[in-house]
Design a protein around this motif. Structure first.
Motif, short mmCIF file in Angstrom:
data_model
loop_
_atom_site.label_atom_id
_atom_site.label_comp_id
_atom_site.label_asym_id
_atom_site.label_seq_id
_atom_site.Cartn_x
_atom_site.Cartn_y
_atom_site.Cartn_z
N THR A 169 -17.47 31.66 -96.16
CA THR A 169 -15.79 31.31 -95.83
C THR A 169 -15.45 32.77 -95.67
OG1 THR A 169 -15.93 29.59 -97.33
CG2 THR A 169 -14.00 30.31 -96.45
N THR A 170 -14.65 32.58 -94.12
CA THR A 170 -13.84 33.76 -93.75
C THR A 170 -12.50 33.24 -93.37
OG1 THR A 170 -14.59 33.78 -91.51
CG2 THR A 170 -15.97 35.04 -93.03
N VAL A 171 -11.54 34.04 -93.35
CA VAL A 171 -10.21 33.79 -92.80
C VAL A 171 -9.90 35.02 -92.00
CG1 VAL A 171 -9.15 34.94 -94.81
CG2 VAL A 171 -7.85 33.28 -93.22
N ARG A 172 -9.36 34.83 -90.71
CA ARG A 172 -8.96 35.76 -89.71
C ARG A 172 -7.52 36.22 -90.27
NH1 ARG A 172 -8.18 35.41 -83.05
NH2 ARG A 172 -7.39 37.55 -82.78
N VAL A 173 -7.35 37.51 -90.24
CA VAL A 173 -5.90 37.91 -90.89
C VAL A 173 -4.98 38.60 -89.67
CG1 VAL A 173 -6.97 38.40 -93.01
CG2 VAL A 173 -7.22 40.29 -91.44
N ASP A 174 -5.69 39.01 -88.61
CA ASP A 174 -4.83 39.45 -87.52
C ASP A 174 -4.29 38.50 -86.65
OD1 ASP A 174 -7.50 39.21 -86.57
OD2 ASP A 174 -6.50 40.08 -84.46
N THR A 175 -3.24 38.69 -85.76
CA THR A 175 -2.59 37.93 -85.00
C THR A 175 -2.57 38.73 -83.57
OG1 THR A 175 -1.48 36.76 -86.59
CG2 THR A 175 -0.79 36.40 -84.35
N ALA A 176 -2.94 37.99 -82.55
CA ALA A 176 -2.99 38.83 -81.50
C ALA A 176 -1.36 39.11 -80.63
CB ALA A 176 -3.56 37.84 -80.22
N GLY A 177 -1.12 40.22 -80.64
CA GLY A 177 0.35 40.46 -80.08
C GLY A 177 0.60 40.06 -78.82
N ALA A 178 -0.45 39.89 -77.92
CA ALA A 178 -0.26 39.57 -76.60
C ALA A 178 0.23 38.06 -76.49
CB ALA A 178 -1.62 39.72 -75.78
N SER A 179 -0.42 37.22 -77.38
CA SER A 179 -0.15 35.79 -77.63
C SER A 179 1.55 35.72 -78.05
CB SER A 179 -0.97 35.00 -78.44
OG SER A 179 -0.85 35.49 -79.68
N VAL A 180 2.07 36.55 -78.83
CA VAL A 180 3.11 36.34 -79.44
C VAL A 180 4.25 36.82 -78.46
CG1 VAL A 180 4.81 37.17 -81.31
CG2 VAL A 180 2.49 36.58 -81.71
N PHE A 181 4.09 38.19 -78.17
CA PHE A 181 4.90 38.94 -77.22
C PHE A 181 4.85 38.85 -75.69
CE2 PHE A 181 4.82 41.05 -81.32
CZ PHE A 181 6.17 40.84 -81.51
N GLY A 182 3.50 38.31 -75.25
CA GLY A 182 3.03 38.14 -73.99
C GLY A 182 2.87 39.71 -73.36
N THR A 183 2.34 39.76 -71.95
CA THR A 183 1.91 40.83 -71.40
C THR A 183 2.33 40.72 -70.18
OG1 THR A 183 -0.05 39.65 -70.64
CG2 THR A 183 -0.24 40.98 -72.67
N GLY A 184 2.51 42.07 -69.62
CA GLY A 184 2.98 42.35 -68.41
C GLY A 184 4.27 41.82 -68.02
N ALA A 185 4.39 41.03 -66.74
CA ALA A 185 5.60 40.34 -66.16
C ALA A 185 5.92 39.16 -67.07
CB ALA A 185 5.45 40.24 -64.80
N ASP A 186 4.75 38.79 -67.83
CA ASP A 186 5.29 37.58 -68.66
C ASP A 186 5.70 38.03 -70.03
OD1 ASP A 186 4.46 35.77 -66.47
OD2 ASP A 186 2.37 35.90 -67.19
N SER A 187 5.80 39.25 -70.40
CA SER A 187 6.12 39.72 -71.83
C SER A 187 7.56 39.40 -72.02
CB SER A 187 5.76 41.02 -71.99
OG SER A 187 6.87 41.78 -71.21
N VAL A 188 7.95 39.44 -73.23
CA VAL A 188 9.41 38.98 -73.59
C VAL A 188 10.19 40.27 -73.26
CG1 VAL A 188 9.27 39.93 -75.97
CG2 VAL A 188 10.79 38.51 -75.58
N PHE A 189 9.53 41.42 -73.22
CA PHE A 189 9.99 42.83 -73.00
C PHE A 189 10.62 42.66 -71.44
CE2 PHE A 189 7.49 43.33 -76.42
CZ PHE A 189 8.30 44.07 -77.32
N ALA A 190 9.64 42.10 -70.73
CA ALA A 190 9.98 42.13 -69.15
C ALA A 190 10.92 41.09 -69.05
CB ALA A 190 8.80 41.47 -68.49
N THR A 191 11.27 39.95 -69.84
CA THR A 191 12.08 39.13 -69.45
C THR A 191 13.48 39.51 -69.91
OG1 THR A 191 10.55 37.26 -70.06
CG2 THR A 191 12.90 36.67 -70.30
#
Length: 293
Positions: A169-191
């Motif tokens: 049994t394993t559990v993933r502990v990290d969370t992909a930052g790109a899925s939260v904040f977005g990337t490139g022109a689709d990122s929240v920072f670009a918005t």
């Protein structure tokens, strides 16, 4: 056929019995002193094998417990960071609504909003670099000191970070930052940057609300996912603690000696040994002078 029993044979047999009694007395004395039922493998081969297996299970359980603790801590940190991100994005959205409904806004008011947007973007960048210990929670297996920069984007790894919390049994502990904040022109920072540009150029920022809502939904989804994994880690912690107690009880039942029983066994053996000494002394008392008389 009648076998003649000589004095030498009697003495050898008595000596053997006394030595066995003395050895048993020494063993029980050691057990009463250490409260350990097994001093060496030969004392109890079956018990020794059982104890070795239990200790192996204890070592594995201890490692899984450390992994579960690490997973729970990592995911709790991530959940807290996502809560901060959601709070900041909610403020960004409120400011965007305010900016969209302010047709008569003056330059000073517009500049104040721009400053607030830029400050909130800085807060988001700080959340994107949230660490648990020395590891970034939104950067996968990356060990970079800074995993996100608003100008250059992500320096994260796509490899997930897992913790084994049980047998298979394993559990993933990290969370992909790109899925939260977005990337490139689709990122929240670009918005946010686009909102600031539109605001400075007098363009209506209302259409940017859809982009913000999409990113807020992504954060909510990430929070739900992290919550499920965090709950799994906490459940594993509880189960592993119970297993640790059970394993220690099993180990103790095999290896440890009850104090009352150890003292009783020792007293019985001491009495038996003293009696054997007394009987042997009487049986082997006659000497050559006794026969000559």
């Amino acid at each position: 056929m009648i076998t003649r029993v000589t004095t030498q044979m009697s003495m050898a047999a008595a000596t053997s019995r006394l030595q066995a009694g003395a050895a048993k007395l020494a063993q029980l004395t050691d057990q009463a002193t250490t409260l350990k039922a097994i001093g060496r493998p030969s004392d109890d081969p079956v018990g020794t094998a059982t104890a070795m297996q239990v200790r192996k299970d204890q070592a594995a359980n201890a490692q899984w417990s450390r992994n579960a603790d690490d997973a729970a801590g990592w995911l709790a940190t991530t959940d807290s960071a996502l809560g901060d991100v959601y709070s900041v994005l909610s403020k960004v959205r409120d400011l965007t609504v305010q900016a969209a409904n302010s047709a008569t806004m003056g330059d000073a008011d517009r500049d104040a909003l721009v400053t607030e947007f830029q400050g909130l973007a800085t807060d988001l960048a700080s959340s994107a670099n949230t660490k648990y210990g020395t590891r970034s929670v939104f950067a996968g297996a990356s060990t970079a000191a800074t995993v996100f920069d608003p100008t250059s984007g992500w320096a994260s790894s796509t490899a997930p970070v897992d913790r084994r919390i049980g047998d298979g049994t394993t559990v993933r502990v990290d969370t992909a930052g790109a899925s939260v904040f977005g990337t490139g022109a689709d990122s929240v920072f670009a918005t946010i940057s686009s909102i600031v540009t539109d605001l400075q150029n007098g363009v209506n920022v209302n259409p940017r609300l859809n982009d913000l809502d999409a990113r807020i939904d992504a954060v909510r989804g990430a929070q739900a996912d992290v919550g499920v994994r965090h709950a799994a880690a906490i459940t594993a912690q509880s189960s592993l603690k119970s297993a640790s107690v059970d394993l220690e009880a099993r180990r103790s039942s095999v290896e440890d000696k009850d104090l009352a029983k150890a003292v009783l066994d020792l007293q019985v053996q001491q009495t038996t040994y003293q009696a054997a000494l007394a009987v042997t002394a009487k049986v082997l008392q006659p000497t050559l002078m006794d026969y000559l008389r």
